[in-house]
Write a protein that holds these residues in place. Structure first.
Motif, PDB file in Angstrom:
ATOM      1  N   MET A   1     -18.451  16.592 -11.732  1.00  0.00           N
ATOM      2  CA  MET A   1     -19.783  16.012 -11.956  1.00  0.00           C
ATOM      3  C   MET A   1     -20.815  16.821 -11.188  1.00  0.00           C
ATOM      4  SD  MET A   1     -20.985  12.069 -11.396  1.00  0.00           S
ATOM      5  CE  MET A   1     -22.624  11.549 -11.882  1.00  0.00           C
ATOM      6  N   SER A   2     -21.939  17.116 -11.871  1.00  0.00           N
ATOM      7  CA  SER A   2     -22.971  17.933 -11.262  1.00  0.00           C
ATOM      8  C   SER A   2     -23.624  17.213 -10.085  1.00  0.00           C
ATOM      9  CB  SER A   2     -24.046  18.283 -12.299  1.00  0.00           C
ATOM     10  OG  SER A   2     -25.127  18.943 -11.681  1.00  0.00           O
ATOM     11  N   LYS A   3     -23.961  17.992  -9.056  1.00  0.00           N
ATOM     12  CA  LYS A   3     -24.661  17.417  -7.899  1.00  0.00           C
ATOM     13  C   LYS A   3     -26.154  17.266  -8.166  1.00  0.00           C
ATOM     14  CE  LYS A   3     -25.438  21.853  -5.585  1.00  0.00           C
ATOM     15  NZ  LYS A   3     -25.280  22.604  -4.320  1.00  0.00           N
ATOM     16  N   PHE A   4     -26.606  17.739  -9.342  1.00  0.00           N
ATOM     17  CA  PHE A   4     -28.018  17.651  -9.689  1.00  0.00           C
ATOM     18  C   PHE A   4     -28.253  16.562 -10.727  1.00  0.00           C
ATOM     19  CE2 PHE A   4     -27.302  22.177  -8.588  1.00  0.00           C
ATOM     20  CZ  PHE A   4     -28.167  22.273  -7.495  1.00  0.00           C
ATOM     21  N   ASP A   5     -29.475  16.018 -10.740  1.00  0.00           N
ATOM     22  CA  ASP A   5     -29.831  15.014 -11.741  1.00  0.00           C
ATOM     23  C   ASP A   5     -29.934  15.631 -13.130  1.00  0.00           C
ATOM     24  OD1 ASP A   5     -30.127  12.955  -9.770  1.00  0.00           O
ATOM     25  OD2 ASP A   5     -32.123  13.738  -9.279  1.00  0.00           O
ATOM     26  N   PHE A   6     -30.413  16.874 -13.186  1.00  0.00           N
ATOM     27  CA  PHE A   6     -30.604  17.545 -14.470  1.00  0.00           C
ATOM     28  C   PHE A   6     -30.062  18.969 -14.410  1.00  0.00           C
ATOM     29  CE2 PHE A   6     -33.995  14.361 -14.342  1.00  0.00           C
ATOM     30  CZ  PHE A   6     -33.849  13.759 -15.582  1.00  0.00           C
ATOM     31  N   ASP A   7     -29.585  19.435 -15.562  1.00  0.00           N
ATOM     32  CA  ASP A   7     -29.228  20.851 -15.676  1.00  0.00           C
ATOM     33  C   ASP A   7     -30.497  21.697 -15.740  1.00  0.00           C
ATOM     34  OD1 ASP A   7     -26.352  20.433 -15.923  1.00  0.00           O
ATOM     35  OD2 ASP A   7     -26.838  19.563 -17.888  1.00  0.00           O
ATOM     36  N   LEU A   8     -31.494  21.169 -16.438  1.00  0.00           N
ATOM     37  CA  LEU A   8     -32.770  21.855 -16.580  1.00  0.00           C
ATOM     38  C   LEU A   8     -33.899  20.847 -16.437  1.00  0.00           C
ATOM     39  CD1 LEU A   8     -34.617  24.280 -17.380  1.00  0.00           C
ATOM     40  CD2 LEU A   8     -34.292  23.573 -19.773  1.00  0.00           C
ATOM     41  N   PHE A   9     -34.886  21.193 -15.617  1.00  0.00           N
ATOM     42  CA  PHE A   9     -36.099  20.381 -15.543  1.00  0.00           C
ATOM     43  C   PHE A   9     -37.277  21.284 -15.883  1.00  0.00           C
ATOM     44  CE2 PHE A   9     -39.585  17.873 -14.029  1.00  0.00           C
ATOM     45  CZ  PHE A   9     -39.154  16.566 -14.221  1.00  0.00           C
ATOM     46  N   VAL A  10     -38.069  20.852 -16.853  1.00  0.00           N
ATOM     47  CA  VAL A  10     -39.214  21.628 -17.324  1.00  0.00           C
ATOM     48  C   VAL A  10     -40.502  20.971 -16.843  1.00  0.00           C
ATOM     49  CG1 VAL A  10     -40.392  22.605 -19.322  1.00  0.00           C
ATOM     50  CG2 VAL A  10     -37.897  22.269 -19.379  1.00  0.00           C
ATOM     51  N   ILE A  11     -41.354  21.744 -16.207  1.00  0.00           N
ATOM     52  CA  ILE A  11     -42.659  21.240 -15.790  1.00  0.00           C
ATOM     53  C   ILE A  11     -43.686  21.732 -16.793  1.00  0.00           C
ATOM     54  CG2 ILE A  11     -44.364  21.116 -13.932  1.00  0.00           C
ATOM     55  CD1 ILE A  11     -42.183  21.798 -11.961  1.00  0.00           C
ATOM     56  N   GLY A  12     -44.126  20.831 -17.660  1.00  0.00           N
ATOM     57  CA  GLY A  12     -45.085  21.180 -18.696  1.00  0.00           C
ATOM     58  C   GLY A  12     -44.502  21.030 -20.087  1.00  0.00           C
ATOM     59  N   ALA A  13     -45.127  20.186 -20.906  1.00  0.00           N
ATOM     60  CA  ALA A  13     -44.622  19.947 -22.266  1.00  0.00           C
ATOM     61  C   ALA A  13     -45.533  20.561 -23.307  1.00  0.00           C
ATOM     62  CB  ALA A  13     -44.458  18.445 -22.515  1.00  0.00           C
ATOM     63  N   GLY A  14     -45.891  21.822 -23.081  1.00  0.00           N
ATOM     64  CA  GLY A  14     -46.592  22.582 -24.105  1.00  0.00           C
ATOM     65  C   GLY A  14     -45.593  23.229 -25.028  1.00  0.00           C
ATOM     66  N   SER A  15     -46.052  24.178 -25.815  1.00  0.00           N
ATOM     67  CA  SER A  15     -45.188  24.785 -26.832  1.00  0.00           C
ATOM     68  C   SER A  15     -43.971  25.472 -26.237  1.00  0.00           C
ATOM     69  CB  SER A  15     -46.003  25.792 -27.655  1.00  0.00           C
ATOM     70  OG  SER A  15     -47.048  25.148 -28.331  1.00  0.00           O
ATOM     71  N   GLY A  16     -44.153  26.248 -25.159  1.00  0.00           N
ATOM     72  CA  GLY A  16     -43.030  26.954 -24.552  1.00  0.00           C
ATOM     73  C   GLY A  16     -42.065  26.009 -23.871  1.00  0.00           C
ATOM     74  N   GLY A  17     -42.588  25.043 -23.132  1.00  0.00           N
ATOM     75  CA  GLY A  17     -41.741  24.101 -22.417  1.00  0.00           C
ATOM     76  C   GLY A  17     -40.947  23.210 -23.347  1.00  0.00           C
ATOM     77  N   VAL A  18     -41.593  22.731 -24.404  1.00  0.00           N
ATOM     78  CA  VAL A  18     -40.899  21.864 -25.353  1.00  0.00           C
ATOM     79  C   VAL A  18     -39.814  22.633 -26.103  1.00  0.00           C
ATOM     80  CG1 VAL A  18     -41.170  20.539 -27.492  1.00  0.00           C
ATOM     81  CG2 VAL A  18     -42.771  20.206 -25.606  1.00  0.00           C
ATOM     82  N   ARG A  19     -40.126  23.878 -26.497  1.00  0.00           N
ATOM     83  CA  ARG A  19     -39.094  24.667 -27.182  1.00  0.00           C
ATOM     84  C   ARG A  19     -37.867  24.852 -26.290  1.00  0.00           C
ATOM     85  NH1 ARG A  19     -38.921  28.114 -31.562  1.00  0.00           N
ATOM     86  NH2 ARG A  19     -40.327  26.502 -32.369  1.00  0.00           N
ATOM     87  N   ALA A  20     -38.083  25.220 -25.049  1.00  0.00           N
ATOM     88  CA  ALA A  20     -36.964  25.433 -24.130  1.00  0.00           C
ATOM     89  C   ALA A  20     -36.202  24.134 -23.881  1.00  0.00           C
ATOM     90  CB  ALA A  20     -37.469  26.007 -22.811  1.00  0.00           C
ATOM     91  N   GLY A  21     -36.947  23.039 -23.677  1.00  0.00           N
ATOM     92  CA  GLY A  21     -36.305  21.759 -23.419  1.00  0.00           C
ATOM     93  C   GLY A  21     -35.465  21.289 -24.596  1.00  0.00           C
ATOM     94  N   ARG A  22     -36.006  21.437 -25.790  1.00  0.00           N
ATOM     95  CA  ARG A  22     -35.266  21.022 -26.983  1.00  0.00           C
ATOM     96  C   ARG A  22     -33.999  21.841 -27.168  1.00  0.00           C
ATOM     97  NH1 ARG A  22     -34.921  22.937 -32.101  1.00  0.00           N
ATOM     98  NH2 ARG A  22     -36.701  24.358 -31.960  1.00  0.00           N
ATOM     99  N   LEU A  23     -34.113  23.156 -27.046  1.00  0.00           N
ATOM    100  CA  LEU A  23     -32.946  24.011 -27.254  1.00  0.00           C
ATOM    101  C   LEU A  23     -31.860  23.751 -26.220  1.00  0.00           C
ATOM    102  CD1 LEU A  23     -34.664  27.398 -28.162  1.00  0.00           C
ATOM    103  CD2 LEU A  23     -33.549  25.780 -29.722  1.00  0.00           C
ATOM    104  N   ALA A  24     -32.265  23.513 -24.975  1.00  0.00           N
ATOM    105  CA  ALA A  24     -31.272  23.214 -23.937  1.00  0.00           C
ATOM    106  C   ALA A  24     -30.583  21.883 -24.210  1.00  0.00           C
ATOM    107  CB  ALA A  24     -31.943  23.194 -22.564  1.00  0.00           C
TER     108      ALA A  24
END
Length: 460
Positions: A1-24
């Motif tokens: 079990m991961s020691k982190f809450d998230f594998d990826l945390f994105v700061i900012g839900a603009g076009s780049g952040g949302v694309r990365a978040g969705r793909l992950a």
């Protein structure tokens, strides 16, 4: 079990952040995304999308006038600013909701609050005070408008405010010569506002090809925009009759609205980057390598916050390249060369590749320049003096096309296809072999003749 809450945390839900978040999230990663405003970022909420709707609104006004020269009788024509403003905001809200849905449907957790760094693996959510940890963090906070610190600056608006005006002013003063200033000057003039555009330089659109800059100035004037150059504002004073803006040459301009379009800066102030070991440059941009990795080994950044190529599609591509690099073990660096772009002046501008000045600096006299300037067919019966300008730059004996610049109707649509040609390294001969589509504006790009080469260096 991961020691982190998230594998990826994105700061900012603009076009780049949302694309990365969705793909992950689609890869099964546990993803968190924080957005201090509304999902969609600058482009959707306060940039490209609502701006282009305003351009359409202004264009319809011009089309109504032109229609009379084509036999249409028009009576009782009027414009309702609040109707257009509210219709645009309804669409912006719909699109923002889609961005939220994209994240949630793919399993990402969206936090509608600002996030700031506590350390390299921890962020604090500012509204709830909650701290969350992540193995990898992506900064995608974009940019924000910047205004000069002059007396009375509180009386000015910036681009974020321009979409929500209670009413249109009778007079508008746009400060700036970049694409935002030039676009909004065209919008306001097209909506019937008496518009002045003042810029500290001697030509609009610094960084663009010099011929494009010259043509833009001419077209702004044809649109009824009064342009003033080589002046900078020093103060804004509110009076009973409106606003008085004083400039560094001692001149004054009276107006009802001052729109500061003096540039944008990466949105990193107060983000706590120093707590995470993330370096920024003198402009506040996150310093990254070719793979978008910051100076902290687990923190990356994409989009305008890196101040590389500040375009929405670029942020999206950078976000996708980040996913390939970090989560697919496929190091991918996005290629920032030969990116086509558009400026939505009226008419718009489409460009891809090198300016003439850059081409001469890189290749000396080993270039050939082709240009044409003509009145589009649509403007003939309308008795409009507005003309289209095209410029094609080639390099070497094989005449590889290294730059295309168009000022005219539909140029953003045309340049998208031409961007493929430049990216593919096609030659002028291949352009010439392509049969023209007649009668169109675009056909001129395959019938261009060489301009007499000026041996002097052209400075963009």
């Amino acid at each position: 079990m991961s020691k982190f809450d998230f594998d990826l945390f994105v700061i900012g839900a603009g076009s780049g952040g949302v694309r990365a978040g969705r793909l992950a999230a689609q890869l099964g990663k546990k993803v968190g995304v924080a957005e201090e405003s509304r999902p969609g970022g600058t482009c959707v909420v306060r940039g490209c999308v609502p701006k282009k709707f305003l351009v359409y609104g202004a264009d319809f006004g011009g089309a109504i006038k032109d229609a009379q020269k084509y036999g249409w009788s028009l009576d009782n024509v009027s414009f309702d600013w609040t109707f257009l403003r509210d219709a645009i905001q309804t669409e912006v809200s719909r699109l923002s909701g889609i961005y939220s849905t994209i994240l949630e449907k793919n399993g990402a957790t969206l936090f509608n609050e600002r996030a700031e760094f506590v350390d390299a693996h921890t962020v604090r959510l500012q509204t709830s005070g909650k701290e969350v940890t992540a193995k990898t963090i992506l900064i995608a906070t974009g940019g924000r408008p910047w205004m000069p610190d002059i007396e009375g600056i509180e009386h000015a608006i910036m681009s974020d405010d321009a979409f929500l005006l209670d009413e249109l002013p009778a007079r508008a003063l746009i400060i700036g010569g970049g694409y935002i200033a030039s676009e909004f000057a065209g919008i306001y003039a097209g909506l019937g506002v008496k518009t002045v555009q003042a810029y500290r330089g001697d030509r609009l659109l610094n960084g663009f090809d010099p011929d494009v800059r010259d043509e833009t100035g001419v077209l702004q004037n044809l649109n009824g925009i009064e342009t003033k150059f080589n002046i900078s504002p020093t103060s804004i004073k509110k009076t009973s009759g409106g606003l008085i803006v004083t400039f560094d040459d001692g001149s004054k301009i009276g107006t009802d609205m001052v729109f500061m379009a003096t540039g944008r800066k990466p949105h990193t102030v107060g983000l706590g980057l120093e707590n995470a070991g993330v370096d920024v440059d003198k402009n506040g941009a996150v310093v990254v390598d070719e793979y978008s990795k910051s100076t902290a080994k687990n923190i990356y950044a994409v989009g305008d916050v890196t101040n590389r190529v500040n375009l929405t599609p670029v942020a999206i591509r950078e976000g996708a390249a980040f996913i390939e690099t970090v989560f697919k073990d496929n190091p991918t660096a996005y290629d920032h060369s030969n990116i086509a772009s558009a400026v939505f002046t009226r008419p718009p501008i489409g460009v891809v590749g090198l300016t003439e000045g850059d081409a001469r600096q890189k290749h000396g006299d080993d270039i050939t320049v082709y240009t044409t300037k003509f009145r589009p067919m649509k403007n003939v019966l309308a008795h409009k003096e507005q003309r289209c300008f095209m410029k094609l730059i080639t390099q070497g004996k094989d005449e590889v096309v290294i730059g295309i610049h168009i000022v005219g109707d539909d140029s953003p649509e045309i340049i998208q296809a031409l961007g493929i040609c430049v990216k593919a390294g096609l030659t002028k001969a291949q352009f010439d072999e392509t049969c023209a589509v007649h009668p169109t504006l675009a056909e001129e790009i395959v019938t261009l003749k060489p301009r007499e080469i000026n041996k002097t260096t052209v400075v963009s």
